[in-house]
Design a protein around this motif. Structure first.
Motif, PDB file in Angstrom:
ATOM      1  N   CYS A   1       0.871  -1.174   0.000  1.00  0.00           N
ATOM      2  CA  CYS A   1       0.000   0.000   0.000  1.00  0.00           C
ATOM      3  C   CYS A   1       0.903   1.218   0.000  1.00  0.00           C
ATOM      4  O   CYS A   1       2.065   1.145   0.415  1.00  0.00           O
ATOM      5  CB  CYS A   1      -0.899   0.050   1.233  1.00  0.00           C
ATOM      6  SG  CYS A   1      -2.200  -1.195   1.275  1.00  0.00           S
TER       7      CYS A   1
ATOM      8  N   THR B   1       1.144   5.753   0.612  1.00  0.00           N
ATOM      9  CA  THR B   1       0.632   6.818   1.473  1.00  0.00           C
ATOM     10  C   THR B   1      -0.636   7.463   0.911  1.00  0.00           C
ATOM     11  O   THR B   1      -1.383   8.091   1.656  1.00  0.00           O
ATOM     12  CB  THR B   1       1.707   7.890   1.713  1.00  0.00           C
ATOM     13  OG1 THR B   1       2.122   8.401   0.443  1.00  0.00           O
ATOM     14  CG2 THR B   1       2.900   7.313   2.463  1.00  0.00           C
TER      15      THR B   1
ATOM     16  N   GLY C   1      -3.049   5.694  -0.212  1.00  0.00           N
ATOM     17  CA  GLY C   1      -4.132   4.750   0.017  1.00  0.00           C
ATOM     18  C   GLY C   1      -4.309   3.744  -1.104  1.00  0.00           C
ATOM     19  O   GLY C   1      -5.218   2.918  -1.055  1.00  0.00           O
TER      20      GLY C   1
ATOM     21  N   PRO D   1      -8.640   4.020  -3.995  1.00  0.00           N
ATOM     22  CA  PRO D   1      -7.882   4.280  -2.758  1.00  0.00           C
ATOM     23  C   PRO D   1      -8.630   3.807  -1.512  1.00  0.00           C
ATOM     24  O   PRO D   1      -9.857   3.762  -1.477  1.00  0.00           O
ATOM     25  CB  PRO D   1      -7.724   5.799  -2.753  1.00  0.00           C
ATOM     26  CG  PRO D   1      -8.889   6.299  -3.533  1.00  0.00           C
ATOM     27  CD  PRO D   1      -9.183   5.247  -4.574  1.00  0.00           C
TER      28      PRO D   1
ATOM     29  N   SER E   1      -4.904   7.732   4.771  1.00  0.00           N
ATOM     30  CA  SER E   1      -4.427   7.974   3.420  1.00  0.00           C
ATOM     31  C   SER E   1      -4.474   9.445   3.075  1.00  0.00           C
ATOM     32  O   SER E   1      -5.397  10.165   3.492  1.00  0.00           O
ATOM     33  CB  SER E   1      -5.279   7.201   2.416  1.00  0.00           C
ATOM     34  OG  SER E   1      -5.257   5.837   2.743  1.00  0.00           O
TER      35      SER E   1
END
Length: 188
Positions: free
Chosen positions: A122, A124, A126, A171, A184
């Motif tokens: 994953c 940052t 999201g 996301p 996120s």
């Protein structure tokens, strides 16, 4: 690096984690989820059964929640109630992943408070790198699922600044690792 090469590299790295370290990291990750308001306030949580040394969420299952797990039906996921007490049977699914039997009670989107989403990586923002089947992206693109709270579950070594993304990638609300729960950038 493209998705296929990144996926292969990260899977190899994750599968090389010693079992005792994998379990310790999984336990720390579960502790962060347990202390999160997103988890404590949720009544119905969608989760997954760990494969390929994904973070193990089984330490959460005794929590007094309604638990839902996916079944692969064609190219989509259906969600069924599962109970840690063993009263609802599991079977091997299309990809060898344990899943509820078809006659297990179905969970509808309006019953769901939180979704814990498996991932290979994953970022940052999201975005997640999955196994390439698109099951979760198709699900989360649907209007009835799009507003659900979603938490990507990865070890910190797979929490990256950016993963390759395509137009159809959806996301997530947050990402949880053994180091903490991170919202996120898409949702800030």
């Amino acid at each position: 690096m493209d998705k296929k090469a990144l996926r292969k590299s990260l899977l190899q790295a994750r599968q090389s984690i010693a079992p005792e370290i994998w379990q310790a990291k999984s336990s720390q990750l579960c502790d962060h989820l347990r202390s999160s308001a997103l988890f404590t306030q949720a009544q119905t949580v969608l989760a997954y059964f760990s494969i390929r040394q994904e973070p193990d969420l089984s330490l959460l299952f005794p929590a007094s929640k309604t638990w839902g797990f996916p079944r692969c039906v064609g190219k989509r996921l259906t969600w069924h109630v599962w109970s840690p007490d063993g009263s609802l049977a599991l079977q091997a699914g299309a990809y060898g992943i344990p899943e509820p039997c078809p006659d297990s009670p179905i969970l509808e989107p309006d019953q769901v408070d939180l979704m814990l989403v498996p991932a290979i990586a994953c970022d940052t923002g999201g975005y997640r790198l999955g196994y390439g089947g698109g099951f979760y992206d198709r699900l989360l693109a649907s209007p009835v699922w799009a507003e659900k709270i979603t938490i990507g579950i990865v070890f910190d070594s797979a929490y990256l600044s950016i993963v390759p993304e395509d137009a159809w990638d959806q996301p997530l609300t947050a990402v949880c690792t053994e180091k903490g729960l991170f919202f996120s950038e898409q949702r800030l």
